[in-house]
Enzyme design. Structure first.
Site, mmCIF file in Angstrom:
data_model
loop_
_atom_site.group_PDB
_atom_site.id
_atom_site.type_symbol
_atom_site.label_atom_id
_atom_site.label_comp_id
_atom_site.label_asym_id
_atom_site.label_seq_id
_atom_site.Cartn_x
_atom_site.Cartn_y
_atom_site.Cartn_z
ATOM 1 N N GLU A 188 27.877 13.913 24.448
ATOM 2 C CA GLU A 188 28.897 13.323 23.726
ATOM 3 C C GLU A 188 30.402 13.447 24.596
ATOM 4 O O GLU A 188 31.362 14.230 24.201
ATOM 5 C CB GLU A 188 29.184 14.456 22.690
ATOM 6 C CG GLU A 188 27.945 14.639 21.941
ATOM 7 C CD GLU A 188 27.991 15.782 20.634
ATOM 8 O OE1 GLU A 188 29.099 16.807 20.839
ATOM 9 O OE2 GLU A 188 27.011 15.984 19.831
ATOM 10 N N PRO A 189 30.202 12.727 25.593
ATOM 11 C CA PRO A 189 31.670 12.323 26.210
ATOM 12 C C PRO A 189 32.770 11.754 25.565
ATOM 13 O O PRO A 189 32.337 10.962 24.992
ATOM 14 C CB PRO A 189 31.533 11.994 27.401
ATOM 15 C CG PRO A 189 30.239 11.133 27.276
ATOM 16 C CD PRO A 189 29.459 11.815 26.366
ATOM 17 N N GLY A 190 34.134 12.159 25.552
ATOM 18 C CA GLY A 190 35.150 11.527 24.610
ATOM 19 C C GLY A 190 35.995 11.201 25.932
ATOM 20 O O GLY A 190 36.550 10.191 26.393
ATOM 21 N N ARG A 191 36.635 12.243 26.336
ATOM 22 C CA ARG A 191 37.816 12.186 27.085
ATOM 23 C C ARG A 191 37.703 11.374 28.509
ATOM 24 O O ARG A 191 38.335 10.562 29.014
ATOM 25 C CB ARG A 191 38.269 13.552 27.478
ATOM 26 C CG ARG A 191 39.595 13.712 28.354
ATOM 27 C CD ARG A 191 39.727 15.021 29.031
ATOM 28 N NE ARG A 191 39.922 16.070 27.811
ATOM 29 C CZ ARG A 191 40.926 16.141 27.097
ATOM 30 N NH1 ARG A 191 42.057 15.919 27.447
ATOM 31 N NH2 ARG A 191 40.850 17.186 25.964
ATOM 32 N N CYS A 199 64.085 15.292 17.365
ATOM 33 C CA CYS A 199 64.838 16.547 17.255
ATOM 34 C C CYS A 199 63.917 17.858 17.516
ATOM 35 O O CYS A 199 64.025 18.660 16.514
ATOM 36 C CB CYS A 199 65.721 16.501 16.157
ATOM 37 S SG CYS A 199 66.411 14.929 15.758
ATOM 38 N N GLU A 200 63.358 18.150 18.696
ATOM 39 C CA GLU A 200 62.714 19.311 18.798
ATOM 40 C C GLU A 200 62.862 19.554 20.510
ATOM 41 O O GLU A 200 62.657 18.477 21.203
ATOM 42 C CB GLU A 200 61.296 19.419 18.414
ATOM 43 C CG GLU A 200 61.086 18.940 17.019
ATOM 44 C CD GLU A 200 59.831 19.851 16.659
ATOM 45 O OE1 GLU A 200 59.432 20.775 17.432
ATOM 46 O OE2 GLU A 200 59.599 19.503 15.634
ATOM 47 N N ARG A 256 50.327 15.499 23.715
ATOM 48 C CA ARG A 256 49.640 16.370 24.590
ATOM 49 C C ARG A 256 50.577 17.472 25.230
ATOM 50 O O ARG A 256 50.415 18.263 25.537
ATOM 51 C CB ARG A 256 48.622 15.620 25.527
ATOM 52 C CG ARG A 256 47.639 14.874 24.629
ATOM 53 C CD ARG A 256 46.533 14.312 25.706
ATOM 54 N NE ARG A 256 45.790 15.427 26.042
ATOM 55 C CZ ARG A 256 45.715 15.986 27.346
ATOM 56 N NH1 ARG A 256 46.773 15.187 28.087
ATOM 57 N NH2 ARG A 256 45.311 16.734 27.828
ATOM 58 N N TYR A 291 43.053 11.359 23.064
ATOM 59 C CA TYR A 291 43.701 12.149 22.341
ATOM 60 C C TYR A 291 45.374 11.787 22.477
ATOM 61 O O TYR A 291 46.231 12.624 22.720
ATOM 62 C CB TYR A 291 43.607 13.552 22.931
ATOM 63 C CG TYR A 291 42.317 13.966 22.715
ATOM 64 C CD1 TYR A 291 41.517 14.230 21.481
ATOM 65 C CD2 TYR A 291 41.312 14.156 23.998
ATOM 66 C CE1 TYR A 291 40.128 14.567 21.515
ATOM 67 C CE2 TYR A 291 39.931 14.456 24.079
ATOM 68 C CZ TYR A 291 39.418 14.515 22.746
ATOM 69 O OH TYR A 291 38.082 14.905 22.644
ATOM 70 N N TYR A 314 49.725 20.998 24.422
ATOM 71 C CA TYR A 314 48.599 21.627 25.295
ATOM 72 C C TYR A 314 49.264 22.080 26.691
ATOM 73 O O TYR A 314 48.778 22.237 27.713
ATOM 74 C CB TYR A 314 47.248 20.901 25.727
ATOM 75 C CG TYR A 314 46.587 20.304 24.553
ATOM 76 C CD1 TYR A 314 45.908 21.094 23.573
ATOM 77 C CD2 TYR A 314 46.757 18.974 24.297
ATOM 78 C CE1 TYR A 314 45.235 20.638 22.536
ATOM 79 C CE2 TYR A 314 45.902 18.395 23.172
ATOM 80 C CZ TYR A 314 45.189 19.434 22.410
ATOM 81 O OH TYR A 314 44.284 18.703 21.367
HETATM 82 C C1 LIG Z 1 35.816 16.979 21.033
HETATM 83 C C2 LIG Z 1 34.355 17.083 21.104
HETATM 84 C C3 LIG Z 1 33.745 16.237 21.980
HETATM 85 C C4 LIG Z 1 34.179 15.709 23.053
HETATM 86 O O1 LIG Z 1 34.917 16.361 24.058
HETATM 87 P P1 LIG Z 1 35.698 15.726 25.305
HETATM 88 O O2 LIG Z 1 36.412 16.531 26.134
HETATM 89 O O3 LIG Z 1 36.821 14.559 24.767
HETATM 90 O O4 LIG Z 1 34.513 14.966 26.232
HETATM 91 C C5 LIG Z 1 32.284 16.138 22.001
HETATM 92 N N1 LIG Z 1 31.601 17.086 21.159
HETATM 93 C C6 LIG Z 1 32.069 17.426 20.273
HETATM 94 C C7 LIG Z 1 31.408 18.418 19.212
HETATM 95 C C8 LIG Z 1 33.583 17.698 20.193
HETATM 96 O O5 LIG Z 1 34.111 18.470 19.337
#
Ligand SMILES: *Cc1c(COP(=O)(O)O)cnc(C)c1O
Length: 421
Positions: free
Chosen positions: A275-278, A346-347, A314, A375, A318
């Protein structure tokens, strides 16, 4: 690698000059590269070639319909964490059997919606949730395919706000209790237990925590099989990090990650899901912003931009680092100078960078935040009544606005006045 390069001193998104997009949509805005999105998706897909697998893009990283459709057409499944995301995936043409539902707080309504519309599996995060999925499935006269998200208690060595695999985090079921929980799941007639899920955090820059977690998953697979469960799918989560700076050591590549997965889990003959996102969206996007003022402060100069923390949170949230580059490349030999780069909100937290070395810039110059694709837009807000900024997708020499900037009236008219006023 991405497709945001200078040509003749002018920053391009693929074949489109960034300044040309700015002239059309105004600043600030997000711009994504189709070629980079696809390249990153394919790196994962190829890393698992020869293994039965599905890459499910974690769409919370960047969930514009055009991005989803681009990836869906390339064969990606989707990892969703809400009914809204489930609906987005469906609207982008993703079939239910390629949608995985994750998240610690799925409501009965969300579960009902996804189960009726078709789902690959629910990744169950707690026993009460398991009971609700069972009840909804029985009510609908069906069974729900599930994995249980186990918490392997490993230190992902990432920022505390995005670490999820330690026992103190809210995610998953302690791996030590997994056999008991699976036994209970198997006793519920509305559930079909098909596998195991694990996700230990985000922006991991080392394979070791993944390896540790996957070793624990391998052991658990064997133990659960001995207990009589048909464990046939392993969802290994996302989390592989990206280089935010060009100088820091390079995070592992998808191909190395895939190799490690084969080493640790190949012998189990399970279908592998990731499940890659980033890593898919991060370096596929820029946020482009304009300098409003250069302000000479005491001992420091500020670059005050038209983009702010509400557009890209971000750094404030973070302490994240983003490379910030001028849209017109610096002339060689010009001495860079340090700037504090800030937005107009204004922060004091609305600070993107301190003492960042940049070529001398003036009001009206544009800068691009690199690695802003993940993100970024999804976490933006209208704080300080700053309308959401537009998103643009580039494909070769074409570009299209994929989310319009709302007008001020659009923004104001979303509120309603009660009748007593
Ligand atoms: C956020 C998330 C991801 C993706 O994470 P990345 O760091 O963006 O790859 C995959 N699985 C679950 C369950 C998440 O909460």
């Amino acid at each position: 690698m991405d497709h945001f390069l200078y040509r003749d001193g002018v920053l391009h998104a693929e074949d489109v000059p960034v300044a040309e997009i700015a002239a059309t949509v105004g600043t600030p805005f997000y711009v994504y590269s189709t070629a980079t999105l696809l390249r990153h998706f394919r790196l994962f897909d190829e890393a698992l070639e020869g293994t039965d697998h599905l890459v499910c893009y974690a769409m919370k990283a960047a969930s514009n319909q055009a991005i989803l459709k681009t990836l869906a057409e390339a064969g990606a499944g989707m990892d969703v964490v809400s009914e809204g995301e489930y609906r987005r995936a469906k609207a982008a043409g993703v079939p239910g059997d390629k949608i995985v539902f994750s998240g610690v707080g799925k409501t009965a309504d969300e579960i009902r919606y996804a189960l009726s519309g078709g789902i690959r599996q629910f990744n169950v995060e707690s026993e009460p949730e398991m009971e609700v999925i069972n009840a909804v499935a029985l009510e609908l006269g069906t069974t729900a395919p599930i994995t249980v998200r186990v918490n392997p208690d490993v230190d992902a060595k990432t920022h505390a706000k995005i670490a999820t695999g330690k026992s103190e985090n809210k995610f998953g079921i302690p791996i030590a209790r997994a056999r008991e929980v699976y036994a209970h799941a198997a006793s519920l007639p509305g559930l079909e237990v098909i596998g195991i899920d694990v996700h230990i955090g985000s922006q991991l820059t080392d394979l070791d925590p993944f390896r540790l977690a996957y070793q624990k998953v391998a052991e658990l697979t064997q133990a659960l099989r001995e207990d009589g469960h048909d464990i046939r799918r392993l969802d290994l989560g996302g989390g592989l990090g990206i280089p935010y700076t060009r100088s820091n050591e390079a995070p592992p590549l998808p191909v190395e990650y895939g190799q490690m997965i084969r080493e640790e889990l190949g012998h189990l003959n399970c279908e592998i899901e990731i499940e890659p996102g980033r890593l898919i969206a991060g370096n596929a996007g820029l946020m482009v912003s304009k300098v409003i003022y250069v302000k000479h402060g005491e001992g420091r100069d500020f670059l005050i931009l038209d983009g702010a923390m509400n557009d890209l949170i971000r750094p404030a949230m973070y302490e994240a680092y983003h490379d910030i580059v001028p849209v017109t490349e610096a002339t060689p030999g010009v001495e860079p100078q340090p700037y504090d780069i800030v937005g107009p909100v204004c922060e004091s937290g609305d600070t993107f960078a301190k003492a960042r070395l940049m070529p001398p810039l003036e009001a009206g110059d544009m800068v691009a935040f690199r690695s802003a694709g993940a993100y970024g837009a999804v976490m933006s807000s209208e704080y300080n009544s700053r309308p959401l900024i537009p998103e643009v997708l580039v494909h070769g020499d074409q570009f299209a606005v994929i989310r319009q900037r709302p007008t001020f009236d659009d923004m104001i008219n979303r509120d309603t006045i009660p009748e007593w006023l």
